[in-house]
Write a protein that holds these residues in place. Sequence first.
Motif, PDB file in Angstrom:
ATOM      1  N   PRO A  44      34.946 101.971  14.808  1.00 50.80           N
ATOM      2  CA  PRO A  44      33.085 101.437  13.994  1.00 50.80           C
ATOM      3  C   PRO A  44      32.753 101.753  15.765  1.00 50.80           C
ATOM      4  O   PRO A  44      33.555 101.409  16.579  1.00 50.80           O
ATOM      5  CB  PRO A  44      32.740 100.871  13.377  1.00 50.80           C
ATOM      6  CG  PRO A  44      34.292  99.559  13.667  1.00 50.80           C
ATOM      7  CD  PRO A  44      34.785 100.977  13.455  1.00 50.80           C
ATOM      8  N   LEU A  45      31.352 102.194  15.771  1.00 54.78           N
ATOM      9  CA  LEU A  45      30.647 102.653  16.927  1.00 54.78           C
ATOM     10  C   LEU A  45      30.367 100.638  17.288  1.00 54.78           C
ATOM     11  O   LEU A  45      30.862 100.563  18.920  1.00 54.78           O
ATOM     12  CB  LEU A  45      29.413 103.444  16.644  1.00 54.78           C
ATOM     13  CG  LEU A  45      28.476 103.418  17.453  1.00 54.78           C
ATOM     14  CD1 LEU A  45      29.023 103.568  18.973  1.00 54.78           C
ATOM     15  CD2 LEU A  45      26.935 104.238  17.329  1.00 54.78           C
ATOM     16  N   ARG A  46      30.072 100.519  16.654  1.00 53.95           N
ATOM     17  CA  ARG A  46      29.898  98.756  16.869  1.00 53.95           C
ATOM     18  C   ARG A  46      30.901  97.760  18.415  1.00 53.95           C
ATOM     19  O   ARG A  46      31.457  97.164  18.714  1.00 53.95           O
ATOM     20  CB  ARG A  46      29.997  97.697  15.891  1.00 53.95           C
ATOM     21  CG  ARG A  46      30.568  97.151  15.061  1.00 53.95           C
ATOM     22  CD  ARG A  46      30.238  96.563  14.093  1.00 53.95           C
ATOM     23  NE  ARG A  46      31.029  96.824  12.785  1.00 53.95           N
ATOM     24  CZ  ARG A  46      30.642  97.326  11.322  1.00 53.95           C
ATOM     25  NH1 ARG A  46      30.263  98.603  12.040  1.00 53.95           N
ATOM     26  NH2 ARG A  46      32.181  97.655  11.169  1.00 53.95           N
ATOM     27  N   LYS A  47      32.341  98.631  17.788  1.00 56.72           N
ATOM     28  CA  LYS A  47      33.538  98.883  17.900  1.00 56.72           C
ATOM     29  C   LYS A  47      34.146  99.527  19.720  1.00 56.72           C
ATOM     30  O   LYS A  47      35.094  99.534  20.847  1.00 56.72           O
ATOM     31  CB  LYS A  47      35.174  98.584  17.833  1.00 56.72           C
ATOM     32  CG  LYS A  47      35.266  97.213  16.307  1.00 56.72           C
ATOM     33  CD  LYS A  47      36.076  97.381  16.151  1.00 56.72           C
ATOM     34  CE  LYS A  47      35.917  95.822  14.800  1.00 56.72           C
ATOM     35  NZ  LYS A  47      36.943  95.763  13.603  1.00 56.72           N
ATOM     36  N   ARG A  48      33.312 100.918  19.945  1.00 57.16           N
ATOM     37  CA  ARG A  48      32.729 101.090  20.939  1.00 57.16           C
ATOM     38  C   ARG A  48      31.534 101.561  22.032  1.00 57.16           C
ATOM     39  O   ARG A  48      30.656 101.715  22.145  1.00 57.16           O
ATOM     40  CB  ARG A  48      32.995 102.427  20.409  1.00 57.16           C
ATOM     41  CG  ARG A  48      33.989 103.594  19.467  1.00 57.16           C
ATOM     42  CD  ARG A  48      34.195 104.865  19.071  1.00 57.16           C
ATOM     43  NE  ARG A  48      33.813 105.521  19.984  1.00 57.16           N
ATOM     44  CZ  ARG A  48      32.974 107.201  19.609  1.00 57.16           C
ATOM     45  NH1 ARG A  48      33.285 107.085  18.036  1.00 57.16           N
ATOM     46  NH2 ARG A  48      33.242 107.539  20.776  1.00 57.16           N
ATOM     47  N   ASN A  49      31.349 100.178  21.675  1.00 60.77           N
ATOM     48  CA  ASN A  49      30.283  99.352  22.788  1.00 60.77           C
ATOM     49  C   ASN A  49      30.080 100.355  24.123  1.00 60.77           C
ATOM     50  O   ASN A  49      29.029 101.026  24.544  1.00 60.77           O
ATOM     51  CB  ASN A  49      30.095  98.010  23.007  1.00 60.77           C
ATOM     52  CG  ASN A  49      28.774  97.647  23.585  1.00 60.77           C
ATOM     53  OD1 ASN A  49      28.518  97.577  25.069  1.00 60.77           O
ATOM     54  ND2 ASN A  49      28.535  97.353  22.594  1.00 60.77           N
ATOM     55  N   ASN A  50      31.363 100.958  25.451  1.00 57.61           N
ATOM     56  CA  ASN A  50      31.001 101.496  26.559  1.00 57.61           C
ATOM     57  C   ASN A  50      30.782 102.912  25.897  1.00 57.61           C
ATOM     58  O   ASN A  50      29.706 103.861  26.624  1.00 57.61           O
ATOM     59  CB  ASN A  50      32.700 101.850  26.862  1.00 57.61           C
ATOM     60  CG  ASN A  50      32.811 100.124  27.056  1.00 57.61           C
ATOM     61  OD1 ASN A  50      32.176  99.588  27.509  1.00 57.61           O
ATOM     62  ND2 ASN A  50      34.505 100.369  27.308  1.00 57.61           N
ATOM     63  N   ASP A  51      31.138 103.608  24.567  1.00 50.85           N
ATOM     64  CA  ASP A  51      30.346 104.851  23.908  1.00 50.85           C
ATOM     65  C   ASP A  51      28.651 104.920  23.572  1.00 50.85           C
ATOM     66  O   ASP A  51      28.289 105.526  23.643  1.00 50.85           O
ATOM     67  CB  ASP A  51      30.854 105.322  22.714  1.00 50.85           C
ATOM     68  CG  ASP A  51      32.961 105.432  23.584  1.00 50.85           C
ATOM     69  OD1 ASP A  51      32.580 105.808  24.691  1.00 50.85           O
ATOM     70  OD2 ASP A  51      32.961 105.013  23.574  1.00 50.85           O
ATOM     71  N   ILE A  52      27.837 103.559  23.096  1.00 48.26           N
ATOM     72  CA  ILE A  52      26.818 104.320  23.146  1.00 48.26           C
ATOM     73  C   ILE A  52      26.001 104.592  23.796  1.00 48.26           C
ATOM     74  O   ILE A  52      25.017 105.773  23.775  1.00 48.26           O
ATOM     75  CB  ILE A  52      26.753 102.670  22.757  1.00 48.26           C
ATOM     76  CG1 ILE A  52      27.180 102.244  21.438  1.00 48.26           C
ATOM     77  CG2 ILE A  52      25.316 102.739  22.632  1.00 48.26           C
ATOM     78  CD1 ILE A  52      27.250 100.436  20.812  1.00 48.26           C
ATOM     79  N   ILE A  53      26.296 104.151  25.244  1.00 50.42           N
ATOM     80  CA  ILE A  53      25.197 105.067  25.794  1.00 50.42           C
ATOM     81  C   ILE A  53      25.182 106.249  26.470  1.00 50.42           C
ATOM     82  O   ILE A  53      24.637 107.008  26.760  1.00 50.42           O
ATOM     83  CB  ILE A  53      24.722 104.526  27.269  1.00 50.42           C
ATOM     84  CG1 ILE A  53      24.180 102.612  26.791  1.00 50.42           C
ATOM     85  CG2 ILE A  53      24.032 104.877  28.670  1.00 50.42           C
ATOM     86  CD1 ILE A  53      22.993 102.634  25.993  1.00 50.42           C
ATOM     87  N   LEU A  54      26.740 106.352  26.560  1.00 47.32           N
ATOM     88  CA  LEU A  54      27.200 107.816  26.479  1.00 47.32           C
ATOM     89  C   LEU A  54      27.053 108.610  25.811  1.00 47.32           C
ATOM     90  O   LEU A  54      26.641 110.146  26.029  1.00 47.32           O
ATOM     91  CB  LEU A  54      28.367 107.644  26.856  1.00 47.32           C
ATOM     92  CG  LEU A  54      29.161 109.321  26.863  1.00 47.32           C
ATOM     93  CD1 LEU A  54      29.182 110.104  27.918  1.00 47.32           C
ATOM     94  CD2 LEU A  54      30.782 109.390  26.596  1.00 47.32           C
ATOM     95  N   LEU A  55      27.032 108.440  24.413  1.00 46.18           N
ATOM     96  CA  LEU A  55      26.231 108.844  23.279  1.00 46.18           C
ATOM     97  C   LEU A  55      24.711 109.245  23.047  1.00 46.18           C
ATOM     98  O   LEU A  55      24.404 110.624  22.784  1.00 46.18           O
ATOM     99  CB  LEU A  55      26.911 108.773  21.689  1.00 46.18           C
ATOM    100  CG  LEU A  55      28.636 108.493  21.720  1.00 46.18           C
ATOM    101  CD1 LEU A  55      29.332 108.115  20.880  1.00 46.18           C
ATOM    102  CD2 LEU A  55      28.835 109.764  21.365  1.00 46.18           C
ATOM    103  N   ALA A  56      24.196 108.226  23.311  1.00 42.39           N
ATOM    104  CA  ALA A  56      22.757 108.347  23.493  1.00 42.39           C
ATOM    105  C   ALA A  56      22.217 109.341  24.349  1.00 42.39           C
ATOM    106  O   ALA A  56      21.650 110.137  23.915  1.00 42.39           O
ATOM    107  CB  ALA A  56      21.994 106.735  23.739  1.00 42.39           C
TER     108      ALA A  56
END
Length: 452
Positions: free
Chosen positions: A319-331
Amino acid sequence: MQLKKASILVIDDDTDVLTAVRLLLRPQVKEIIVEKNPEQIPSLLKNHTFDLVLLDMNFKSALNTGNEGLYWLKKIKELKPETAVIMITAYGDIDLAIRSLKEGAFDFVVKPWHNEKLLSILTDAISKKEGNASITAQTTSAKISGTEMLGESEAMQDIFIKIKKVAPTDANILILGENGTGKELIAKAIHQHSLRADKPFIKVDVGALTESLFESELFGHKKGAFTDAREDRAGRFEAAHGGTIFLDEIGNISLQQQSKLLSVLQNRQVIRLGSNEPIDIDVRLLCATNVPLSELANENRFRKDLIYRINTVEIMVPPLRKRNNDIILLAKHFANLYATKYMKPEPELSKQAQEKLKSYHFPGNVRELQYAIERAIIMADNYVLEPQDILFSPIESAPAAEPQQQETNLEELEKATIHLVMEKHGGNMTKAAKELGITRTALYRRLGKYDI
């Protein structure tokens, strides 16, 4: 360096494997030494110079957890860091094999292998050895080529590696994960990197098919087979012939539908409704579900023989909550995408907006993030997105907290502690045993006892 000039060491406690590799490689390389006992590795490395080591993941002298292979991989890298190591594994140990890439392995080969494939991997390893290259260097980019999949997190890098390894095979893949995590994107990436990439990719949301439509949609029908069957029609399996069929939400089909699907997969044939004539099919099967594998294992819900049929390899999408490093990249990716779509200036995310995104739990995962950013781009007054511009959907809710029950059984406490320490040290037996205050031998016994 050419393979003909290479010196190779093979470590495997299966004499049949050693014999097969020796017969294959003897005319292909300068020197090949085979050894059953991994305890001989330090001595062999001291007395010989090897360009490459073929190392099994499991040894019968221990408990077949795969950690033995990781242990000896690290030992080889400590003693001779310049030596290329290729792991020998089975499909069931692919997750461990992927971990071995992070520990310094060049690649891994899956048993049973094709001789041409093994020779190709060995040649590649030898040719790249002087340049100090490895497969991990090819997969650390944020995007897997040819797809919309993005991710810099360790979890996504694992998935990118796994896609590149399983895609060229015809193995059936089960993709697991919550709604909105991108399971369909992974299925498309597997197809695009497969040997069937120029053939059809057919998606079917089987969870949405009623009992009456299931057979007609998947297997086709003849004219007059039922009231609205006004002409012959090929089903989705026929449409995917030569290519890939992706069955989404496979966990939601009934036991009766499962039985019909299993028959098709076993026989590699479909029979259209209203016909008795079998039609041969050649498809690569990908499936996805948001149902946890533990629930699928309940035979009142899902047939185990079908699970084994569709699950040669499983890919767990976090889940995205376990991919914290990816949140800003995706945003940022979605912000640029929708700014272009809606002819807005190139956007920026303020520091406060980024903090808001990183602190949110995203029950709707990547899909929810995508919709939140699209709305922000449409509604924002400035090109810099602020926290007030980012609103989250009210239809999503935080996952319910699981009830905490204190464990008092001593064996369960010991099992949980060992599992926690093994995860903490990434399967490193020596470090885990040291923290637990026991010997490696004692740790092996407990791993076997608790089936960890």
